[in-house]
Design a protein around this motif. Structure first.
Motif, mmCIF file in Angstrom:
data_model
loop_
_atom_site.group_PDB
_atom_site.id
_atom_site.type_symbol
_atom_site.label_atom_id
_atom_site.label_comp_id
_atom_site.label_asym_id
_atom_site.label_seq_id
_atom_site.Cartn_x
_atom_site.Cartn_y
_atom_site.Cartn_z
ATOM 1 N N VAL A 178 0.836 -1.203 0.000
ATOM 2 C CA VAL A 178 0.000 0.000 0.000
ATOM 3 C C VAL A 178 0.867 1.249 0.000
ATOM 4 N N ARG A 179 1.972 1.200 0.734
ATOM 5 C CA ARG A 179 2.873 2.356 0.764
ATOM 6 C C ARG A 179 3.424 2.656 -0.633
ATOM 7 N N GLN A 180 3.729 1.606 -1.387
ATOM 8 C CA GLN A 180 4.240 1.817 -2.743
ATOM 9 C C GLN A 180 3.143 2.326 -3.670
ATOM 10 N N ALA A 181 1.935 1.799 -3.513
ATOM 11 C CA ALA A 181 0.839 2.231 -4.381
ATOM 12 C C ALA A 181 0.364 3.639 -4.042
ATOM 13 N N ALA A 182 0.591 4.081 -2.803
ATOM 14 C CA ALA A 182 0.080 5.381 -2.368
ATOM 15 C C ALA A 182 0.726 6.544 -3.105
ATOM 16 N N LYS A 211 -8.127 6.752 -12.350
ATOM 17 C CA LYS A 211 -9.271 6.072 -11.736
ATOM 18 C C LYS A 211 -10.179 5.503 -12.821
ATOM 19 N N GLY A 212 -10.487 4.231 -12.681
ATOM 20 C CA GLY A 212 -11.319 3.561 -13.668
ATOM 21 C C GLY A 212 -10.538 2.943 -14.808
ATOM 22 N N ASP A 213 -9.222 3.128 -14.841
ATOM 23 C CA ASP A 213 -8.381 2.516 -15.876
ATOM 24 C C ASP A 213 -8.058 1.090 -15.428
ATOM 25 N N LEU A 214 -8.842 0.129 -15.879
ATOM 26 C CA LEU A 214 -8.710 -1.244 -15.400
ATOM 27 C C LEU A 214 -7.385 -1.873 -15.813
ATOM 28 N N PHE A 272 -7.296 -0.920 -0.919
ATOM 29 C CA PHE A 272 -6.812 0.404 -1.337
ATOM 30 C C PHE A 272 -7.188 0.682 -2.795
ATOM 31 N N LEU A 273 -6.979 -0.291 -3.666
ATOM 32 C CA LEU A 273 -7.293 -0.096 -5.082
ATOM 33 C C LEU A 273 -8.785 0.074 -5.302
ATOM 34 N N ARG A 274 -9.601 -0.692 -4.580
ATOM 35 C CA ARG A 274 -11.060 -0.534 -4.715
ATOM 36 C C ARG A 274 -11.504 0.857 -4.279
ATOM 37 N N GLU A 275 -10.877 1.364 -3.223
ATOM 38 C CA GLU A 275 -11.297 2.663 -2.690
ATOM 39 C C GLU A 275 -10.867 3.818 -3.580
ATOM 40 N N TRP A 276 -9.638 3.763 -4.106
ATOM 41 C CA TRP A 276 -9.079 4.919 -4.782
ATOM 42 C C TRP A 276 -9.036 4.801 -6.299
ATOM 43 N N MET A 277 -8.955 3.602 -6.841
ATOM 44 C CA MET A 277 -8.722 3.454 -8.269
ATOM 45 C C MET A 277 -9.943 2.981 -9.060
ATOM 46 N N LEU A 278 -10.989 2.586 -8.371
ATOM 47 C CA LEU A 278 -12.163 2.049 -9.064
ATOM 48 C C LEU A 278 -13.399 2.883 -8.771
ATOM 49 N N VAL A 284 -18.282 -0.310 -9.830
ATOM 50 C CA VAL A 284 -17.565 -1.446 -10.391
ATOM 51 C C VAL A 284 -17.298 -2.468 -9.292
ATOM 52 N N HIS A 285 -17.733 -3.694 -9.531
ATOM 53 C CA HIS A 285 -17.453 -4.781 -8.590
ATOM 54 C C HIS A 285 -16.125 -5.427 -8.990
#
Length: 261
Positions: A144-148, A158-161, A223-229, A233-234
């Motif tokens: 998570v620290r790296q993705a942050a 955001k939304g770029d699957l 983290f990805l569900r909260e910030w990137m999706l 989107v399920h």
């Protein structure tokens, strides 16, 4: 220390602060004059054993009024060579006299450079805390620290699957397969919503390794569900055992508990 040509244009404060942070208060600086900047970089030489650095800069002696050292007529005449030797001696004496002032100013610049570097290192933590409410120093999960670090660019990705798939592949260091589908909370097909599934293909998983990786993955997935999706989107992110079937000469992706008989 011989200054590499690639480093010659870097300011001495930046170079020394990075290479020798523990020697901040031990450097003694010699200003050779800005004339040498025509042929050298900022740092002409660095001696880490004696703590001396020669710079192509003007020091405090440059502030002396014109004519204090010599005048236009002093070096003329038959005894000009002797006068020149006396002038060189005078310059050395003045240089030694101003050396503490030049060194003190240079050490203060080194201290400022260190503080600026520290502020730049803390800049990301400050931005994430103030603008995203994310506590980077308090985050314990290394993934998570790296993705942050991508949070300042979340509006772009955001939304770029496909980008999320690349993030998972880079952080988990494995192949990732992405499946796109639709789902509905009802039995009708009038309100389909997007569904995406990421399978992390990791070969040779033991039970212990599977549990450890799953525990590490869960905070990253949240983290990805909260910030990137987008919220509609399920998303499912799971680890798959990836094994080779020698008899069929092809690869199969299996659930963790699946067996081939």
């Amino acid at each position: 220390m011989k200054i590499n040509s690639n480093l010659s244009q870097i300011r001495a404060e930046v170079l020394l602060s990075h290479l020798y942070p523990e020697m901040e208060e031990r450097w003694k600086v010699h200003h050779e004059g800005a004339f040498f900047r025509n042929y050298n970089g900022d740092s002409m030489s660095i001696d880490e054993t004696t703590g001396e650095v020669r710079l192509s800069r003007d020091g405090f002696m440059r502030l002396l009024p014109q004519g204090v050292l010599t005048d236009d007529e002093e070096l003329k005449g038959e005894d000009a060579p002797e006068k020149f030797k006396k002038l060189e001696h005078r310059l050395r004496v003045l240089h030694e006299a101003f050396l503490p002032f030049d060194t003190y100013a240079f050490q203060k610049k080194l201290a400022i450079e260190r503080q600026v570097s520290r502020l730049l290192d803390d800049k990301l933590s400050y931005v994430l805390s103030q603008y995203f409410g994310f506590d980077l120093p308090g985050e314990k999960n290394p993934l998570v620290r790296q993705a942050a670090v991508l949070l300042p660019f979340v509006c772009r990705y955001k939304g770029d699957l496909g980008f999320i798939s690349n993030i998972l592949a880079a952080l988990m260091k494995c192949e990732v397969r992405m499946y796109l589908a639709r789902y509905s909370h009802t039995d009708t097909n009038k309100s389909w919503l997007p569904f995406v599934k990421y399978e992390l293909l990791i070969p040779g998983l033991t039970a212990t390794e599977y549990r450890r990786r799953s525990e590490d993955l869960q905070p990253l997935a949240d983290f990805l569900r909260e910030w990137m999706l987008p919220c509609e989107v399920h998303c499912e992110i799971c680890i798959k055992e990836h094994v080779a079937c020698k008899s069929l000469d092809e690869r199969f992706t299996l659930d963790y508990n699946t067996e081939l008989r």
